[in-house]
Structures are given as C-alpha cells and as structure tokens.
Design a protein around this motif. Structure first.
Motif, PDB file in Angstrom:
ATOM      1  N   UNK A 152      61.934  76.418   5.199  1.00 20.76           N
ATOM      2  CA  UNK A 152      62.523  77.746   5.295  1.00 20.76           C
ATOM      3  C   UNK A 152      63.337  77.814   6.569  1.00 20.76           C
ATOM      4  N   UNK A 153      64.525  78.361   6.454  1.00 25.38           N
ATOM      5  CA  UNK A 153      65.433  78.542   7.575  1.00 25.38           C
ATOM      6  C   UNK A 153      65.457  77.338   8.516  1.00 25.38           C
ATOM      7  N   UNK A 154      66.094  76.302   8.077  1.00 23.36           N
ATOM      8  CA  UNK A 154      66.176  75.087   8.882  1.00 23.36           C
ATOM      9  C   UNK A 154      67.306  75.151   9.910  1.00 23.36           C
ATOM     10  N   UNK A 155      68.021  76.263   9.929  1.00 20.47           N
ATOM     11  CA  UNK A 155      69.139  76.402  10.849  1.00 20.47           C
ATOM     12  C   UNK A 155      68.649  76.840  12.223  1.00 20.47           C
TER      13      UNK A 155
END
Length: 97
Positions: A59-62
């Motif tokens: 989840x949300x690897x940014x």
C-alpha cells in the motif's frame, strides 16, 4: 506427464532456439523437475485464495513529497551553447518548409 527429449526439441523449435544433443539431454530432466513442482502446487487447496494483481501486496509505495533545492537559472544555462538571459536558444523546428 513426463517430458521427453522429443518434447524439448519441439519446445525449442517453437521458441526458435537451437540446442546441442547434450543440452537437450540436460533440459529434459530439468523440465520434468519443473512439472513435478507444478504437480505439488496443484495439490494445494486454493479455493479461499483471492487472485492478486501483484504477487506482493503493498500500500502506498510512493515516498512523501519533499521540497529540495533546485538548480538556479544561471547554473542551468552555464554550459548552454546558445542562450539569452533566461532561456536556452534552439533552432526553429516548427514552421514553413
């Protein structure tokens, strides 16, 4: 179902690969080993396993956006072959021929 040397030859032909007889002989047991692993996987009960779009759920690897210093106009134009006060000058590429 076991893979024979003839099967390996056919797979190589379909993949447009050429192998020596020695290589074909070594690939045959390797492919049979792969198939035996597949048989083991087929023994598992996967009825309650949901399909994934990616093998590792993340989840949300940014990373978070952060302000960082930028290059100044002077630094960017320092090595330009052609420039004016604030811009690179390039040859015109759009227009009448």
């Amino acid at each position: 179902m076991a893979v024979t040397k003839k099967d390996v030859e056919k797979i190589a032909e379909l993949a447009r690969l050429k192998f020596s007889d020695e290589e074909l002989g070594s690939f045959t047991p390797q492919m049979n080993e792969i198939l035996s692993y597949m048989d083991k996987l087929n023994e598992l009960d996967t009825n309650d396993v949901k399909p994934l779009s990616h093998p590792v759920e993340q989840t949300n690897i940014f990373r978070e956006d952060e302000m960082k210093p930028s290059v100044t106009t002077e630094e960017a134009l320092k090595n330009a072959p052609s420039k004016d006060e604030h811009h690179f000058k390039v040859p015109k590429v759009i227009g009448d021929k």
